[in-house]
Design a protein around this motif. Structure first.
Motif, PDB file in Angstrom:
ATOM      1  N   SER A 145      -7.081  -6.721   6.656  1.00 30.63           N
ATOM      2  CA  SER A 145      -6.539  -5.699   7.554  1.00 30.63           C
ATOM      3  C   SER A 145      -6.921  -4.306   7.086  1.00 30.63           C
ATOM      4  O   SER A 145      -7.254  -4.084   5.917  1.00 30.63           O
ATOM      5  CB  SER A 145      -5.013  -5.823   7.648  1.00 30.63           C
ATOM      6  OG  SER A 145      -4.408  -5.565   6.392  1.00 30.63           O
ATOM      7  N   ASP A 146      -6.875  -3.345   8.014  1.00 30.70           N
ATOM      8  CA  ASP A 146      -7.158  -1.956   7.683  1.00 30.70           C
ATOM      9  C   ASP A 146      -6.052  -1.373   6.811  1.00 30.70           C
ATOM     10  O   ASP A 146      -4.913  -1.845   6.818  1.00 30.70           O
ATOM     11  CB  ASP A 146      -7.293  -1.123   8.957  1.00 30.70           C
ATOM     12  CG  ASP A 146      -8.473  -1.556   9.811  1.00 30.70           C
ATOM     13  OD1 ASP A 146      -9.460  -2.052   9.240  1.00 30.70           O
ATOM     14  OD2 ASP A 146      -8.392  -1.402  11.048  1.00 30.70           O
ATOM     15  N   GLU A 147      -6.407  -0.322   6.085  1.00 28.43           N
ATOM     16  CA  GLU A 147      -5.439   0.297   5.179  1.00 28.43           C
ATOM     17  C   GLU A 147      -4.247   0.888   5.913  1.00 28.43           C
ATOM     18  O   GLU A 147      -3.155   0.998   5.354  1.00 28.43           O
ATOM     19  CB  GLU A 147      -6.116   1.368   4.328  1.00 28.43           C
ATOM     20  CG  GLU A 147      -7.091   0.811   3.306  1.00 28.43           C
ATOM     21  CD  GLU A 147      -7.619   1.883   2.382  1.00 28.43           C
ATOM     22  OE1 GLU A 147      -7.322   3.075   2.630  1.00 28.43           O
ATOM     23  OE2 GLU A 147      -8.323   1.550   1.416  1.00 28.43           O
ATOM     24  N   ASP A 148      -4.454   1.296   7.182  1.00 27.50           N
ATOM     25  CA  ASP A 148      -3.367   1.924   7.921  1.00 27.50           C
ATOM     26  C   ASP A 148      -2.712   0.967   8.918  1.00 27.50           C
ATOM     27  O   ASP A 148      -1.939   1.389   9.787  1.00 27.50           O
ATOM     28  CB  ASP A 148      -3.859   3.178   8.652  1.00 27.50           C
ATOM     29  CG  ASP A 148      -4.989   2.868   9.629  1.00 27.50           C
ATOM     30  OD1 ASP A 148      -5.508   1.732   9.600  1.00 27.50           O
ATOM     31  OD2 ASP A 148      -5.358   3.765  10.403  1.00 27.50           O
ATOM     32  N   ARG A 189     -10.276  -8.299   1.471  1.00 29.77           N
ATOM     33  CA  ARG A 189      -9.339  -7.564   2.319  1.00 29.77           C
ATOM     34  C   ARG A 189      -9.632  -7.856   3.777  1.00 29.77           C
ATOM     35  O   ARG A 189     -10.786  -7.865   4.206  1.00 29.77           O
ATOM     36  CB  ARG A 189      -9.445  -6.060   2.051  1.00 29.77           C
ATOM     37  CG  ARG A 189      -8.287  -5.261   2.615  1.00 29.77           C
ATOM     38  CD  ARG A 189      -8.510  -3.780   2.474  1.00 29.77           C
ATOM     39  NE  ARG A 189      -9.446  -3.300   3.489  1.00 29.77           N
ATOM     40  CZ  ARG A 189      -9.942  -2.061   3.518  1.00 29.77           C
ATOM     41  NH1 ARG A 189      -9.625  -1.202   2.577  1.00 29.77           N
ATOM     42  NH2 ARG A 189     -10.779  -1.697   4.476  1.00 29.77           N
ATOM     43  N   GLU A 193       0.153   4.429  -0.154  1.00 30.55           N
ATOM     44  CA  GLU A 193      -0.310   5.608   0.572  1.00 30.55           C
ATOM     45  C   GLU A 193       0.239   5.638   1.999  1.00 30.55           C
ATOM     46  O   GLU A 193       0.651   6.692   2.490  1.00 30.55           O
ATOM     47  CB  GLU A 193      -1.843   5.637   0.601  1.00 30.55           C
ATOM     48  CG  GLU A 193      -2.406   6.850   1.317  1.00 30.55           C
ATOM     49  CD  GLU A 193      -3.923   6.886   1.289  1.00 30.55           C
ATOM     50  OE1 GLU A 193      -4.499   7.805   1.905  1.00 30.55           O
ATOM     51  OE2 GLU A 193      -4.528   5.989   0.658  1.00 30.55           O
ATOM     52  N   ASN A 247       0.852  -1.183   0.000  1.00 33.17           N
ATOM     53  CA  ASN A 247       0.000   0.000   0.000  1.00 33.17           C
ATOM     54  C   ASN A 247       0.892   1.239   0.000  1.00 33.17           C
ATOM     55  O   ASN A 247       1.535   1.561   0.993  1.00 33.17           O
ATOM     56  CB  ASN A 247      -0.904  -0.011   1.238  1.00 33.17           C
ATOM     57  CG  ASN A 247      -1.810   1.202   1.316  1.00 33.17           C
ATOM     58  OD1 ASN A 247      -2.060   1.859   0.309  1.00 33.17           O
ATOM     59  ND2 ASN A 247      -2.289   1.502   2.516  1.00 33.17           N
ATOM     60  N   TYR A 305      -4.762  -9.807   2.503  1.00 34.47           N
ATOM     61  CA  TYR A 305      -5.865 -10.301   1.687  1.00 34.47           C
ATOM     62  C   TYR A 305      -5.904 -11.831   1.744  1.00 34.47           C
ATOM     63  O   TYR A 305      -4.908 -12.482   2.089  1.00 34.47           O
ATOM     64  CB  TYR A 305      -5.685  -9.889   0.219  1.00 34.47           C
ATOM     65  CG  TYR A 305      -6.068  -8.470  -0.100  1.00 34.47           C
ATOM     66  CD1 TYR A 305      -7.285  -8.171  -0.693  1.00 34.47           C
ATOM     67  CD2 TYR A 305      -5.196  -7.426   0.175  1.00 34.47           C
ATOM     68  CE1 TYR A 305      -7.636  -6.862  -1.006  1.00 34.47           C
ATOM     69  CE2 TYR A 305      -5.534  -6.110  -0.136  1.00 34.47           C
ATOM     70  CZ  TYR A 305      -6.753  -5.837  -0.722  1.00 34.47           C
ATOM     71  OH  TYR A 305      -7.089  -4.541  -1.029  1.00 34.47           O
ATOM     72  N   ASN A 344       2.803   0.624   3.756  1.00 35.75           N
ATOM     73  CA  ASN A 344       2.608  -0.593   4.537  1.00 35.75           C
ATOM     74  C   ASN A 344       2.062  -1.679   3.611  1.00 35.75           C
ATOM     75  O   ASN A 344       2.013  -1.519   2.399  1.00 35.75           O
ATOM     76  CB  ASN A 344       1.658  -0.343   5.710  1.00 35.75           C
ATOM     77  CG  ASN A 344       0.252  -0.007   5.245  1.00 35.75           C
ATOM     78  OD1 ASN A 344       0.039   0.359   4.091  1.00 35.75           O
ATOM     79  ND2 ASN A 344      -0.717  -0.113   6.130  1.00 35.75           N
ATOM     80  N   ASP A 345       1.643  -2.800   4.196  1.00 32.41           N
ATOM     81  CA  ASP A 345       1.045  -3.895   3.440  1.00 32.41           C
ATOM     82  C   ASP A 345      -0.360  -4.160   3.950  1.00 32.41           C
ATOM     83  O   ASP A 345      -0.627  -4.056   5.152  1.00 32.41           O
ATOM     84  CB  ASP A 345       1.881  -5.176   3.578  1.00 32.41           C
ATOM     85  CG  ASP A 345       3.254  -5.039   2.950  1.00 32.41           C
ATOM     86  OD1 ASP A 345       3.323  -4.607   1.788  1.00 32.41           O
ATOM     87  OD2 ASP A 345       4.249  -5.364   3.624  1.00 32.41           O
ATOM     88  N   ILE A 346      -1.267  -4.531   3.042  1.00 29.88           N
ATOM     89  CA  ILE A 346      -2.647  -4.855   3.399  1.00 29.88           C
ATOM     90  C   ILE A 346      -2.851  -6.354   3.202  1.00 29.88           C
ATOM     91  O   ILE A 346      -2.462  -6.915   2.181  1.00 29.88           O
ATOM     92  CB  ILE A 346      -3.644  -4.061   2.547  1.00 29.88           C
ATOM     93  CG1 ILE A 346      -3.409  -2.550   2.727  1.00 29.88           C
ATOM     94  CG2 ILE A 346      -5.076  -4.408   2.938  1.00 29.88           C
ATOM     95  CD1 ILE A 346      -4.287  -1.688   1.851  1.00 29.88           C
TER      96      ILE A 346
END
Length: 279
Positions: A212-215, A210, A185, A183, A192, A188-190
């Motif tokens: 985990s959360d994006e942050d 998905r 933005e 990711n 899946y 980090n890693d998301i």
């Protein structure tokens, strides 16, 4: 009855002659293949590591990551009950000849002469989980999908790096793969998950579901686990080492269609010195 043991031995003086051997231990604890076992992988053919074994009846099929010259590959060799090699001496290639193609495979088996291999394709900047369904037909490995396996993502989809984490085989023979997508933005890693049936069809959409959360900031050192439940359900747990607060373990339960069965991820707050224990 009995079990197979696979080990590597240095047959030289400078750790340049590492060969792989197999040993069978019968139900009485005896070793019928002699003190040294049977040579199954010769260093002349392979520079190798990442062994996995699937055992069926009195035979064993051994898989390993092969790293000759400028490309990696995954090979298989079958050892029968007398310790004789069944496949050609150099092994049967599952994937071969693609530069930088394979990372140590995850071997999954249903114990019925059918198995699956999951690995990460590491070619250049494009990385993707790959899968191959296989079966043993006595003197060769039959591969059910396209040559060199089926990638979850094709080159050109986007250039985000993907990292294969773990996989499980379900009771119907399908495989659920746990992986991460980079990711940009949040740097980090998301996390899946994707389910693939034996025909190579994705069951949970084009990208997967998905988790985990994006942050979130995933903890890679043993902090992620997947295990099967009843009726095609899947449990996934991971550690989030987010900024500005304590680490936490998050868990989610997926049904056979990849839908979250809990409205929100279950969270357990832990401190920065805690360690995750899977399953």
């Amino acid at each position: 009855g009995g079990i197979f043991s696979i080990f590597v031995r240095d047959d030289g003086d400078d750790r340049q002659d590492l060969n792989c051997y197999a040993q069978k231990i019968d139900s009485d604890g005896e070793t019928p293949w002699g003190e040294d076992g049977m040579l199954i992988i010769d260093h002349e053919f392979n520079s190798f590591w990442g062994f996995n074994v699937v055992q069926s009846d009195n035979d064993a099929v051994v898989f390993w990551e092969n790293t000759p010259l400028d490309h990696n590959g995954i090979f298989a060799q079958k050892v029968d009950e007398s310790g004789e090699l069944v496949y050609p001496e150099e092994g049967m290639p599952i994937i071969s000849g693609i530069s930088g193609s394979a990372k140590t495979p995850i071997l999954l088996s249903n114990g019925n002469y059918e198995f699956a291999l999951v690995w990460n394709d590491e070619r250049k900047t494009f990385k993707t989980p790959c899968i191959q369904f296989c079966s043993d037909n006595d003197d060769a490995v039959d591969m059910e999908l396209v040559l060199n396996g089926l990638p979850l993502f094709e080159a050109g989809y986007d250039q985000a790096a993907r990292r294969t984490i773990d996989a499980i085989m379900n009771c119907n023979g399908s495989v659920t793969i746990l992986f991460a997508i980079e990711n940009y933005e949040f740097d980090n890693d998301i996390l899946y998950a994707q389910k693939v049936d034996r025909d190579g069809q994705k069951q949970w959409g084009e990208i997967g579901v998905r988790l985990s959360d994006e942050d979130a900031y995933l903890y890679w050192a043993g902090g992620i686990a997947i295990c099967p439940g009843n009726d095609g359900e899947t449990f996934v747990a991971w550690m989030d080492r987010g900024e500005g607060g304590p680490d936490k373990i998050e868990m989610q339960k997926l049904n056979s269609r990849g839908e979250s069965m809990w409205e929100e991820n279950t969270q357990i707050a832990v401190n920065q010195h805690s360690h995750f224990i899977s399953e």
